[in-house]
Design an enzyme around this catalytic site. Structure first.
Site, PDB file in Angstrom:
ATOM      1  N   ASN A 157       4.000   5.740   4.916  1.00 41.92           N
ATOM      2  CA  ASN A 157       5.296   5.525   5.560  1.00 41.92           C
ATOM      3  C   ASN A 157       5.517   4.079   5.965  1.00 41.92           C
ATOM      4  OD1 ASN A 157       5.994   8.239   5.424  1.00 41.92           O
ATOM      5  ND2 ASN A 157       4.788   8.692   7.238  1.00 41.92           N
ATOM      6  N   ILE A 158       4.453   3.431   6.463  1.00 42.08           N
ATOM      7  CA  ILE A 158       4.620   2.052   6.937  1.00 42.08           C
ATOM      8  C   ILE A 158       4.945   1.158   5.742  1.00 42.08           C
ATOM      9  CG2 ILE A 158       3.484   0.066   8.022  1.00 42.08           C
ATOM     10  CD1 ILE A 158       1.852   2.054   9.684  1.00 42.08           C
ATOM     11  N   ILE A 176      -6.594   1.210   9.789  1.00 49.39           N
ATOM     12  CA  ILE A 176      -6.827   2.199  10.848  1.00 49.39           C
ATOM     13  C   ILE A 176      -7.057   1.441  12.154  1.00 49.39           C
ATOM     14  CG2 ILE A 176      -8.566   3.823  11.728  1.00 49.39           C
ATOM     15  CD1 ILE A 176      -8.696   5.041   8.952  1.00 49.39           C
ATOM     16  N   LYS A 205      -2.354   8.219  18.371  1.00 53.53           N
ATOM     17  CA  LYS A 205      -2.545   9.405  19.221  1.00 53.53           C
ATOM     18  C   LYS A 205      -1.870   9.237  20.588  1.00 53.53           C
ATOM     19  CE  LYS A 205      -4.975  11.122  15.875  1.00 53.53           C
ATOM     20  NZ  LYS A 205      -4.216  11.842  14.874  1.00 53.53           N
ATOM     21  N   GLY A 212       0.820  -1.216   0.000  1.00 55.06           N
ATOM     22  CA  GLY A 212       0.000   0.000   0.000  1.00 55.06           C
ATOM     23  C   GLY A 212       0.847   1.256   0.000  1.00 55.06           C
ATOM     24  N   VAL A 213       0.181   2.356   0.349  1.00 55.93           N
ATOM     25  CA  VAL A 213       0.828   3.652   0.254  1.00 55.93           C
ATOM     26  C   VAL A 213       1.100   4.171   1.661  1.00 55.93           C
ATOM     27  CG1 VAL A 213      -1.310   5.021   0.212  1.00 55.93           C
ATOM     28  CG2 VAL A 213       0.653   5.777  -1.122  1.00 55.93           C
ATOM     29  N   GLU A 216      -0.032  -1.181  -7.148  1.00 55.84           N
ATOM     30  CA  GLU A 216      -0.658  -0.002  -7.766  1.00 55.84           C
ATOM     31  C   GLU A 216       0.149   1.271  -7.545  1.00 55.84           C
ATOM     32  OE1 GLU A 216      -4.462   0.537  -5.889  1.00 55.84           O
ATOM     33  OE2 GLU A 216      -3.556   0.542  -3.912  1.00 55.84           O
ATOM     34  N   GLY A 236      -7.168   0.603  -3.160  1.00 52.05           N
ATOM     35  CA  GLY A 236      -7.001  -0.727  -3.752  1.00 52.05           C
ATOM     36  C   GLY A 236      -6.964  -1.821  -2.717  1.00 52.05           C
ATOM     37  N   ASN A 257      -9.285   8.366   3.990  1.00 52.54           N
ATOM     38  CA  ASN A 257      -8.946   8.468   2.562  1.00 52.54           C
ATOM     39  C   ASN A 257      -9.950   7.723   1.680  1.00 52.54           C
ATOM     40  OD1 ASN A 257      -6.569   9.826   3.310  1.00 52.54           O
ATOM     41  ND2 ASN A 257      -5.484   7.886   3.555  1.00 52.54           N
TER      42      ASN A 257
HETATM   43  O1  0RQ Z   1      -3.202  10.751  11.860  1.00 50.94           O
HETATM   44  O2  0RQ Z   1      -1.416  12.104  10.908  1.00 50.94           O
HETATM   45  O3  0RQ Z   1      -3.240  13.154  12.286  1.00 50.94           O
HETATM   46  O4  0RQ Z   1      -1.503  11.663  13.350  1.00 50.94           O
HETATM   47  O5  0RQ Z   1      -4.476   8.153  10.962  1.00 50.94           O
HETATM   48  O6  0RQ Z   1      -2.043   7.004  10.170  1.00 50.94           O
HETATM   49  O7  0RQ Z   1      -0.286   5.552  11.105  1.00 50.94           O
HETATM   50  O8  0RQ Z   1       0.379   7.617   9.754  1.00 50.94           O
HETATM   51  O9  0RQ Z   1      -0.643   5.542   8.690  1.00 50.94           O
HETATM   52  O10 0RQ Z   1      -0.354   7.184   6.722  1.00 50.94           O
HETATM   53  O11 0RQ Z   1      -0.074   4.662   6.526  1.00 50.94           O
HETATM   54  O12 0RQ Z   1      -2.335   5.709   6.843  1.00 50.94           O
HETATM   55  C1  0RQ Z   1      -5.173   3.306   6.821  1.00 50.94           C
HETATM   56  C2  0RQ Z   1      -5.231   5.781   6.620  1.00 50.94           C
HETATM   57  C3  0RQ Z   1      -3.104   4.603   7.242  1.00 50.94           C
HETATM   58  C4  0RQ Z   1      -3.971   4.424   4.881  1.00 50.94           C
HETATM   59  C5  0RQ Z   1      -4.398   4.526   6.387  1.00 50.94           C
HETATM   60  C6  0RQ Z   1      -4.449   8.247  12.375  1.00 50.94           C
HETATM   61  C7  0RQ Z   1      -2.996   8.506  12.694  1.00 50.94           C
HETATM   62  C8  0RQ Z   1      -2.639   9.480  11.588  1.00 50.94           C
HETATM   63  C9  0RQ Z   1      -2.583   8.075   9.467  1.00 50.94           C
HETATM   64  P1  0RQ Z   1      -2.266  12.020  12.131  1.00 50.94           P
HETATM   65  P2  0RQ Z   1      -0.563   6.473   9.967  1.00 50.94           P
HETATM   66  P3  0RQ Z   1      -0.757   5.816   7.122  1.00 50.94           P
HETATM   67  C10 0RQ Z   1      -2.963   1.303  -1.662  1.00 50.94           C
HETATM   68  C11 0RQ Z   1      -3.904   0.688  -0.697  1.00 50.94           C
HETATM   69  C12 0RQ Z   1      -6.719   2.699   2.778  1.00 50.94           C
HETATM   70  C13 0RQ Z   1      -6.379   2.607   1.324  1.00 50.94           C
HETATM   71  C14 0RQ Z   1      -5.379   1.558   1.009  1.00 50.94           C
HETATM   72  C15 0RQ Z   1      -5.180   4.270   3.966  1.00 50.94           C
HETATM   73  C16 0RQ Z   1      -3.422   8.945  10.408  1.00 50.94           C
HETATM   74  O13 0RQ Z   1      -3.127   3.328   4.709  1.00 50.94           O
HETATM   75  O14 0RQ Z   1      -5.807   5.232   3.578  1.00 50.94           O
HETATM   76  O15 0RQ Z   1      -5.027   0.701   1.803  1.00 50.94           O
HETATM   77  N1  0RQ Z   1      -5.558   2.999   3.607  1.00 50.94           N
HETATM   78  N2  0RQ Z   1      -4.889   1.605  -0.211  1.00 50.94           N
HETATM   79  O16 0RQ Z   1      -2.841   9.043  13.992  1.00 50.94           O
HETATM   80  C17 0RQ Z   1      -7.855   7.312  14.974  1.00 50.94           C
HETATM   81  C18 0RQ Z   1      -7.201   5.082  14.801  1.00 50.94           C
HETATM   82  C19 0RQ Z   1      -6.120   5.500  13.992  1.00 50.94           C
HETATM   83  C20 0RQ Z   1      -6.004   6.860  13.712  1.00 50.94           C
HETATM   84  C21 0RQ Z   1      -4.408   5.769  12.697  1.00 50.94           C
HETATM   85  N3  0RQ Z   1      -7.394   3.786  15.100  1.00 50.94           N
HETATM   86  N4  0RQ Z   1      -8.040   6.010  15.259  1.00 50.94           N
HETATM   87  N5  0RQ Z   1      -6.872   7.772  14.194  1.00 50.94           N
HETATM   88  N6  0RQ Z   1      -4.931   6.984  12.928  1.00 50.94           N
HETATM   89  N7  0RQ Z   1      -5.118   4.844  13.355  1.00 50.94           N
HETATM   90  C22 0RQ Z   1      -3.027   2.791  -1.966  1.00 50.94           C
HETATM   91  C23 0RQ Z   1      -4.175   3.274  -2.826  1.00 50.94           C
HETATM   92  O17 0RQ Z   1      -5.188   2.693  -2.837  1.00 50.94           O
HETATM   93  C24 0RQ Z   1      -4.000   4.490  -3.615  1.00 50.94           C
END
Ligand code: 0RQ
EC number: 2.8.3.-
Length: 498
Positions: free
Chosen positions: A264-265, A357, A401, A261-262, A287, A381, A377
């Site tokens: 930092n992780i 999430i 958080k 996926g997309v 993708e 995919g 977001n």
């Molecule tokens: O918020 O930046 O305000 O602190 O969510 O979380 O840990 O930085 O992780 O940037 O990898 O995003 C699932 C959103 C993760 C992303 C998701 C808060 C956390 C932070 C971001 P802050 P991280 P990432 C290929 C596949 C769906 C689409 C997909 C995503 C922010 O990976 O959109 O997989 N995935 N596509 O603090 C409240 C929780 C939380 C939370 C994290 N449980 N409750 N806030 N956060 N967990 C790509 C494409 O399809 C294009």
């Protein structure tokens, strides 16, 4: 100098052609290959129209997320009536969560079929970024494909941003194939990530091109945070797990293609896979190509990458373009209905790695909505890959958080990927292999391997307070941790009801 049979326009002249209530299909995928100057000019037109009391709102379909000059500018101008399938812009996200923009979440592989079927209505404009255009209407795309080939074919008219920032000799990097729709659909004839099955440019009737706007601008892709302790440990856990699967004979010694996926992780995970000697050189069928894949393509640890976009930080994209001939035989860019095709994901036996999430004790995953309510977001995919994977992996830090939120909860507040599709969950604390496990066993494993130490006892107490039925769930407690966060600012304050 090519003499085009269609006009060269300023961004403002192009924007003037777009009318209220029209639907636009924008090319690109993530900020890679997204249009930059025409949407900005459309946003300015929207503001001017609103200022004199006239309505101006559009339907906007894209490949995935875009850059700030597209989603950001249009949202800021309140110019988007409805939007699909994915976004990651803060202004647009706010507008969606305030109910001002209608957004519907869609699997990315489903966008092109949905457009062709007509369920999204007529597409008035295809607005595409290109690296090269001929007078005969041949369009070579730039750093991504997305849905550009379908938009170009079905839209009434086309506007092109010809961006000199991308090299003019990208011809050959794209492989454009559009399957027939049911009942005439046959298999997609792609049997290995390296296969090429389509054309390297889009061909349209030049009469359909309403104009071309010349630009010279970099993609608006952000960089990545350097991997930290948590992302490194997640990456090492994923790599260690996969190396162990090869050793145990559950994965072939030659390995299987990877999707990741997309964010930092995902970037850190791919870096860790590259560093693990137990993982042989591999291919990617994915993708988004992020920075860490470029390193691995350079060292040979990644032998080939099939993607929908080059979602690289600006310095990395520059490096890619400077070494175009090296990458020509190692990278292909496909439309998203091919890069994310459930049929191909299943056929190639992908190992898929996406970020959650939140995940519940039983393996259900929420990828999209915070506290069950606010869109982050979109599903992107992740569903295309997870449901059809040979091995599906979800990663996330165990807490968010500053520890006030546990990402492992009794019950997800929004369901994107069900327990039937989610096989492996990985946090910085360890790996829960949920395959072949009952809900009771899954819950114990999640607590032992993935949950943050501070949340292990509260979650054990949750199970003790329920512990009945096939899925030991108690409805009046299921969202107790979420309510503790919403009401008291910290999930650790949860008190389970008897
Ligand atoms: O918020 O930046 O305000 O602190 O969510 O979380 O840990 O930085 O992780 O940037 O990898 O995003 C699932 C959103 C993760 C992303 C998701 C808060 C956390 C932070 C971001 P802050 P991280 P990432 C290929 C596949 C769906 C689409 C997909 C995503 C922010 O990976 O959109 O997989 N995935 N596509 O603090 C409240 C929780 C939380 C939370 C994290 N449980 N409750 N806030 N956060 N967990 C790509 C494409 O399809 C294009």
């Amino acid at each position: 100098m090519i003499h085009y049979p269609f006009p060269t326009l300023t961004p403002e002249e192009a924007a003037a052609l777009v009318q209220d209530k029209q639907t636009i299909g924008f090319g690109g995928f993530t900020a890679a290959g997204a249009c930059k100057v025409i949407p900005l000019a459309i946003a300015a037109k929207a503001k001017a129209e609103h200022a004199v009391g006239r309505p101006f709102k559009l339907g906007v379909i894209t490949g995935a997320s875009t850059g700030k000059s597209l989603d950001g500018a249009l949202a800021e101008a309140e110019a988007i009536a409805w939007r699909t399938p994915y976004q990651s812009d803060p202004t647009l996200r706010k507008s969606i969560n305030e109910g001002k923009t209608h957004f519907f979440d869609l699997h990315l592989s489903a966008v092109q079929p949905a457009v062709r079927s007509g369920v999204l209505g007529k597409v008035d404009w295809a607005i595409l970024e290109a690296s090269h255009v001929t007078a005969q209407g041949e369009i070579v795309l730039s750093a991504a494909v997305g849905c550009a080939n379908t938009f170009a074919r079905v839209a009434d008219k086309i506007l092109i941003e010809l961006n000199a920032h991308h090299p003019g000799d990208l011809m050959g990097f794209h492989d454009l194939y559009e399957p027939a729709d049911p009942p005439r659909r046959r298999e997609i004839p792609l049997y290995a990530p390296t296969d090429r099955i389509g054309t390297s440019f889009i061909k349209v009737n030049p009469k359909k091109i309403a104009g071309i706007v010349m630009t010279n601008l970099p993609d608006e892709s952000g960089g990545f945070d350097a991997p930290d302790d948590v992302t490194n440990r997640i990456g090492e856990n994923v790599a260690g797990f996969l190396a162990g699967e090869i050793k145990a004979g559950r994965l072939p010694a030659s390995f299987l293609p990877l999707q990741s996926g997309v964010g930092n992780i995902a970037n850190a995970v791919i870096g860790a896979l590259g560093a693990n000697p137990g993982i042989p050189p591999f291919m990617m069928y994915t993708e988004v190509l992020q920075d860490s894949v470029i390193n691995l393509l350079q060292t040979g640890k990644c032998a080939f990458a099939s993607s929908c976009s080059l979602t690289l930080s600006p310095p990395r994209l520059k490096e890619f373009y400077a070494n175009l001939e090296y990458f020509r035989s190692r990278v292909v860019l496909r439309p998203q209905e091919i890069s994310n095709s459930p049929e191909i994901v299943r056929r190639l036996g992908l190992i898929t790695i996406n970020t959650a999430i939140e995940v519940d004790l039983f393996g259900n995953v929420n990828s999209t909505h915070v506290m069950g309510r606010d869109l982050m977001n979109g599903i992107g995919g992740s569903g295309d890959f997870t449901r059809n994977a040979h091995v599906s992996i979800y990663t996330c830090p165990s807490v968010a958080k500053g520890g006030k939120i546990s990402t492992i909860v009794p019950f997800v507040t929004h369901l994107d990927h069900s327990e039937h599709s989610v096989q492996i969950v990985v946090t910085e604390h360890g790996v829960a292999d949920l395959r072949g496990k009952s809900p009771q066993e899954r819950a114990m494993l999640m607590i032992a391997k993935c949950v943050h130490p501070e949340y292990r006892e509260p979650l054990r107490a949750y199970l003790r307070a329920s512990a009945k039925g096939h899925v030991p769930q108690t409805l009046h407690n299921a969202f107790g941790m979420h309510l503790a966060f919403l009401e008291q600012g910290d999930m650790r304050k949860v008190v389970w009801k008897e």
